[in-house]
Write a protein that holds these residues in place. Structure first.
Motif, mmCIF file in Angstrom:
data_model
loop_
_atom_site.group_PDB
_atom_site.id
_atom_site.type_symbol
_atom_site.label_atom_id
_atom_site.label_comp_id
_atom_site.label_asym_id
_atom_site.label_seq_id
_atom_site.Cartn_x
_atom_site.Cartn_y
_atom_site.Cartn_z
ATOM 1 N N SER A 18 0.840 -1.195 0.000
ATOM 2 C CA SER A 18 0.000 0.000 0.000
ATOM 3 C C SER A 18 0.873 1.242 0.000
ATOM 4 N N GLU A 19 0.481 2.211 -0.799
ATOM 5 C CA GLU A 19 1.169 3.497 -0.766
ATOM 6 C C GLU A 19 0.713 4.240 0.472
ATOM 7 N N GLN A 20 1.450 5.299 0.777
ATOM 8 C CA GLN A 20 0.954 6.228 1.806
ATOM 9 C C GLN A 20 -0.247 6.959 1.234
ATOM 10 N N ILE A 244 4.741 4.687 -11.600
ATOM 11 C CA ILE A 244 3.947 5.460 -12.546
ATOM 12 C C ILE A 244 3.230 6.636 -11.853
ATOM 13 N N CYS A 245 2.874 6.454 -10.583
ATOM 14 C CA CYS A 245 2.183 7.528 -9.855
ATOM 15 C C CYS A 245 3.104 8.737 -9.673
ATOM 16 N N GLY A 246 4.394 8.476 -9.436
ATOM 17 C CA GLY A 246 5.373 9.552 -9.318
ATOM 18 C C GLY A 246 5.483 10.308 -10.643
ATOM 19 N N ARG A 276 -3.778 -1.162 -4.931
ATOM 20 C CA ARG A 276 -3.393 -0.506 -3.667
ATOM 21 C C ARG A 276 -2.839 0.919 -3.847
ATOM 22 N N CYS A 277 -3.169 1.548 -4.956
ATOM 23 C CA CYS A 277 -2.774 2.946 -5.177
ATOM 24 C C CYS A 277 -3.621 3.821 -4.251
ATOM 25 N N ARG A 278 -2.962 4.725 -3.529
ATOM 26 C CA ARG A 278 -3.692 5.603 -2.614
ATOM 27 C C ARG A 278 -3.406 7.067 -2.910
ATOM 28 N N CYS A 279 -3.181 7.334 -4.180
ATOM 29 C CA CYS A 279 -2.921 8.708 -4.590
ATOM 30 C C CYS A 279 -4.208 9.516 -4.519
ATOM 31 N N SER A 280 -4.039 10.823 -4.397
ATOM 32 C CA SER A 280 -5.199 11.714 -4.385
ATOM 33 C C SER A 280 -5.065 12.716 -5.522
#
Ligand code: ZN
Length: 299
Positions: A18-20, A244-246, A276-280
């Protein structure tokens, strides 16, 4: 080609730690708490679903296994067996799944829209029964079973779903039966293997699905809120992600309709980008001084 595409989709969906939580979730502890509760509820209904599916799965194996005359097949040198699960064998699973997942998914979608109201001081009277929330929930549960919502609001088959819970189940069943056949297991042993695969695998799948899809529902609800309240731009928020989120976060502020491209080639408007991506997302309104910075990276 199709196989390469499939492999990349699996990469997108690969199990990751899980990401932060992205920055904007924690800015409103109340809706963030609501999201976490919805996630736990979704995990619990799915764990129960896979446990019950495991009990029912013996009925799936019986008609095939008896007729295969294992000893004869295995006597042959060239021993390959293709196990084909009839589509009808899992008929009804998609409907069952959509029904049990609907409430926790709708709750997550509600918290996404409600967080938008708080963070951007724009109240549009969102409630759990708002049309905007219901539509976001319907879109999310349909995607989870490989379907989509058409322009009349009906749930229809998606000819190229990127993901479907029942397809993964079908794959797991097929692989379990293949293993039993190649080991020459008795019907009892094969049934036991299948039940274990569904039950044990189900607990892990329930966790991954809940952690990913509660965030999808939340973001879908918040995207609907942002669109309805006139946001013109958005920025991907990932905390320390180097994947990829970065990359998406480095793009900065982009128009609200900008489509982020995943390694598979699939495009997305909002998180999640992988399991489990927890980006906003931060939403930009015209009067925001940062609105001048909204620019499509392709230009
Ligand atoms: Zn992410």
């Amino acid at each position: 080609m199709a196989d390469a595409y499939r492999a990349l989709e699996m990469l997108d969906r690969a199990i990751k730690a899980s990401e932060q939580w992205g920055e904007n979730y924690e800015k409103d502890p109340e809706t963030h708490g609501g999201l976490i509760n919805s996630e736990a509820k979704l995990q619990s209904v799915l764990t129960k679903y896979f446990r019950e599916l495991s009990d029912r799965s013996v009925q799936l194996i019986n008609p095939y296994y008896y007729n295969l005359k294992l000893s004869q097949i295995q006597a042959s040198e060239e021993f390959t067996v293709d196990v084909i699960i009839e589509d009808s064998a899992l008929d009804g699973e998609d409907t069952t799944l959509m029904n049990i997942m609907y409430d926790p998914v709708a709750a997550a979608a509600y918290y996404g829209a409600a967080a938008g109201e708080t963070l951007y001081s724009r109240s549009i009277g969102v409630s759990k029964s708002s049309e905007l929330v219901q539509r976001a929930a319907k879109t999310t549960v349909a995607q989870m079973v490989g379907k989509r919502v058409n322009k009349d609001g009906l749930i229809v088959d998606n000819p190229r779903p990127e993901y479907s819970i029942s397809n993964t189940t079908r794959k797991n069943i097929r692989s379990s039966i293949s293993t039993s056949l190649s080991l020459g297991e008795s019907l009892d042993a094969a049934s036991k293997r299948l039940q274990d695969v569904i039950k044990k695998g189900g607990a892990k799948r329930a966790e991954l699905i809940a952690q990913t899809e509660a965030v999808n529902a939340y973001q879908t609800g918040q995207f609907a809120f942002a669109t309805e309240t006139g946001a013109i731009g958005k920025g991907w928020q990932s905390i320390g992600a180097t994947d990829i989120c970065g990359t998406f976060a480095k793009l900065g502020l982009v128009p609200i309709g900008y489509k982020y491209q995943l390694p598979s080639g699939r495009t997305i408007l909002i998180p999640t980008a992988h399991g489990r991506c927890r980006c906003s997302v931060v939403w930009i309104y015209p009067e925001d001084s940062r609105s001048k910075k909204v620019q499509s990276p392709d230009e």
